[in-house]
Design a protein around this motif. Structure first.
Motif, mmCIF file in Angstrom:
data_model
loop_
_atom_site.group_PDB
_atom_site.id
_atom_site.type_symbol
_atom_site.label_atom_id
_atom_site.label_comp_id
_atom_site.label_asym_id
_atom_site.label_seq_id
_atom_site.Cartn_x
_atom_site.Cartn_y
_atom_site.Cartn_z
ATOM 1 N N GLN A 46 0.827 -1.205 0.000
ATOM 2 C CA GLN A 46 0.000 0.000 0.000
ATOM 3 C C GLN A 46 0.863 1.258 0.000
ATOM 4 O O GLN A 46 0.520 2.245 -0.658
ATOM 5 N N MET A 47 1.957 1.228 0.721
ATOM 6 C CA MET A 47 2.854 2.382 0.733
ATOM 7 C C MET A 47 3.491 2.575 -0.643
ATOM 8 O O MET A 47 3.614 3.706 -1.115
ATOM 9 N N ASP A 48 3.871 1.478 -1.284
ATOM 10 C CA ASP A 48 4.432 1.576 -2.635
ATOM 11 C C ASP A 48 3.397 2.129 -3.604
ATOM 12 O O ASP A 48 3.712 2.965 -4.453
ATOM 13 N N SER A 49 2.146 1.677 -3.473
ATOM 14 C CA SER A 49 1.080 2.176 -4.340
ATOM 15 C C SER A 49 0.851 3.668 -4.105
ATOM 16 O O SER A 49 0.653 4.432 -5.049
ATOM 17 N N ALA A 50 0.878 4.064 -2.849
ATOM 18 C CA ALA A 50 0.696 5.482 -2.527
ATOM 19 C C ALA A 50 1.842 6.314 -3.096
ATOM 20 O O ALA A 50 1.626 7.416 -3.601
ATOM 21 N N ALA A 51 3.056 5.788 -3.017
ATOM 22 C CA ALA A 51 4.206 6.517 -3.571
ATOM 23 C C ALA A 51 4.088 6.627 -5.085
ATOM 24 O O ALA A 51 4.379 7.682 -5.661
ATOM 25 N N ASP A 52 3.637 5.545 -5.732
ATOM 26 C CA ASP A 52 3.439 5.589 -7.185
ATOM 27 C C ASP A 52 2.354 6.591 -7.541
ATOM 28 O O ASP A 52 2.486 7.340 -8.502
ATOM 29 N N LEU A 53 1.281 6.623 -6.757
ATOM 30 C CA LEU A 53 0.194 7.557 -7.010
ATOM 31 C C LEU A 53 0.669 8.996 -6.825
ATOM 32 O O LEU A 53 0.318 9.878 -7.614
ATOM 33 N N ALA A 54 1.481 9.235 -5.822
ATOM 34 C CA ALA A 54 2.018 10.582 -5.603
ATOM 35 C C ALA A 54 2.888 11.004 -6.779
ATOM 36 O O ALA A 54 2.846 12.167 -7.204
ATOM 37 N N GLU A 55 3.659 10.082 -7.325
ATOM 38 C CA GLU A 55 4.505 10.396 -8.485
ATOM 39 C C GLU A 55 3.643 10.738 -9.700
ATOM 40 O O GLU A 55 3.928 11.688 -10.428
ATOM 41 N N VAL A 56 2.583 9.981 -9.906
ATOM 42 C CA VAL A 56 1.680 10.253 -11.034
ATOM 43 C C VAL A 56 1.030 11.621 -10.856
ATOM 44 O O VAL A 56 0.926 12.405 -11.814
ATOM 45 N N ARG A 57 0.606 11.944 -9.632
ATOM 46 C CA ARG A 57 -0.001 13.258 -9.384
ATOM 47 C C ARG A 57 0.996 14.377 -9.649
ATOM 48 O O ARG A 57 0.645 15.412 -10.195
ATOM 49 N N ARG A 58 2.257 14.179 -9.241
ATOM 50 C CA ARG A 58 3.278 15.198 -9.479
ATOM 51 C C ARG A 58 3.476 15.416 -10.968
ATOM 52 O O ARG A 58 3.560 16.552 -11.442
ATOM 53 N N GLN A 59 3.504 14.321 -11.734
ATOM 54 C CA GLN A 59 3.671 14.442 -13.180
ATOM 55 C C GLN A 59 2.473 15.136 -13.813
ATOM 56 O O GLN A 59 2.640 15.958 -14.729
ATOM 57 N N LEU A 60 1.279 14.838 -13.341
ATOM 58 C CA LEU A 60 0.089 15.517 -13.868
ATOM 59 C C LEU A 60 0.128 17.009 -13.569
ATOM 60 O O LEU A 60 -0.235 17.828 -14.410
ATOM 61 N N ASP A 61 0.572 17.349 -12.362
ATOM 62 C CA ASP A 61 0.683 18.769 -12.012
ATOM 63 C C ASP A 61 1.668 19.485 -12.927
ATOM 64 O O ASP A 61 1.447 20.643 -13.302
ATOM 65 N N GLU A 62 2.748 18.818 -13.291
ATOM 66 C CA GLU A 62 3.729 19.419 -14.197
ATOM 67 C C GLU A 62 3.137 19.636 -15.593
ATOM 68 O O GLU A 62 3.547 20.553 -16.305
ATOM 69 N N LEU A 63 2.186 18.807 -15.988
ATOM 70 C CA LEU A 63 1.602 18.917 -17.324
ATOM 71 C C LEU A 63 0.429 19.884 -17.394
ATOM 72 O O LEU A 63 0.036 20.289 -18.481
ATOM 73 N N ARG A 64 -0.125 20.278 -16.269
ATOM 74 C CA ARG A 64 -1.324 21.125 -16.278
ATOM 75 C C ARG A 64 -1.093 22.467 -16.948
ATOM 76 O O ARG A 64 -1.908 22.920 -17.743
ATOM 77 N N GLU A 65 0.007 23.130 -16.640
ATOM 78 C CA GLU A 65 0.269 24.457 -17.219
ATOM 79 C C GLU A 65 0.441 24.401 -18.736
ATOM 80 O O GLU A 65 -0.217 25.162 -19.458
ATOM 81 N N PRO A 66 1.294 23.506 -19.265
ATOM 82 C CA PRO A 66 1.400 23.433 -20.728
ATOM 83 C C PRO A 66 0.075 23.050 -21.390
ATOM 84 O O PRO A 66 -0.251 23.568 -22.459
ATOM 85 N N LEU A 67 -0.694 22.173 -20.753
ATOM 86 C CA LEU A 67 -1.993 21.813 -21.337
ATOM 87 C C LEU A 67 -2.944 23.000 -21.337
ATOM 88 O O LEU A 67 -3.701 23.190 -22.295
ATOM 89 N N ALA A 68 -2.911 23.799 -20.294
ATOM 90 C CA ALA A 68 -3.759 24.987 -20.246
ATOM 91 C C ALA A 68 -3.374 25.963 -21.352
ATOM 92 O O ALA A 68 -4.245 26.578 -21.985
ATOM 93 N N GLU A 69 -2.077 26.099 -21.620
ATOM 94 C CA GLU A 69 -1.626 26.973 -22.700
ATOM 95 C C GLU A 69 -2.102 26.462 -24.054
ATOM 96 O O GLU A 69 -2.526 27.235 -24.912
ATOM 97 N N ILE A 70 -2.040 25.157 -24.242
ATOM 98 C CA ILE A 70 -2.491 24.567 -25.509
ATOM 99 C C ILE A 70 -3.991 24.758 -25.680
ATOM 100 O O ILE A 70 -4.468 25.127 -26.754
ATOM 101 N N ARG A 71 -4.749 24.544 -24.601
ATOM 102 C CA ARG A 71 -6.209 24.701 -24.687
ATOM 103 C C ARG A 71 -6.613 26.149 -24.957
ATOM 104 O O ARG A 71 -7.610 26.404 -25.610
ATOM 105 N N SER A 72 -5.838 27.088 -24.424
ATOM 106 C CA SER A 72 -6.204 28.496 -24.606
ATOM 107 C C SER A 72 -5.696 29.059 -25.937
ATOM 108 O O SER A 72 -5.975 30.203 -26.258
ATOM 109 N N ALA A 73 -4.970 28.289 -26.696
ATOM 110 C CA ALA A 73 -4.430 28.776 -27.969
ATOM 111 C C ALA A 73 -5.568 29.012 -28.958
ATOM 112 O O ALA A 73 -6.496 28.222 -29.066
#
Length: 93
Positions: A46-73
């Motif tokens: 469960q701890m490994d799964s939580a760590a993997d989930l946290a990593e996925v969330r961090r990666q999604l957060d990194e992609l939000r700004e560029p995606l917002a720029e693309i959507r607003s183009a």
């Protein structure tokens, strides 16, 4: 645990619990130890799964700004600005 420690524990158990109840007590301890190992393995997974989930969330957060720029183009606005900034054509006289 070393072999000497196990022998010492067996002797103490033999005198404290008694020879009749010692085998059932050892089986009970073995069951408890098995359950503890299973719980520890589950908690580790469960701890490994939580760590993997946290990593996925961090990666999604990194992609939000560029995606917002693309959507607003707005391609139409970009073309208008490109033509507006372009130099005026020279006449061929």
């Amino acid at each position: 645990m070393s072999m000497g420690e196990l022998v010492l524990l067996a002797l103490v158990g033999f005198f404290v619990i008694g020879p009749e109840r010692l085998p059932s007590a050892i089986r009970g301890l073995a069951r408890v130890a098995t359950r503890v190992k299973e719980y520890a393995a589950t908690a580790r997974e469960q701890m490994d799964s939580a760590a993997d989930l946290a990593e996925v969330r961090r990666q999604l957060d990194e992609l939000r700004e560029p995606l917002a720029e693309i959507r607003s183009a707005d391609p139409r606005r970009a073309v208008r600005e490109a033509f507006r900034d372009a130099p005026a054509p020279r006449s061929r006289s």
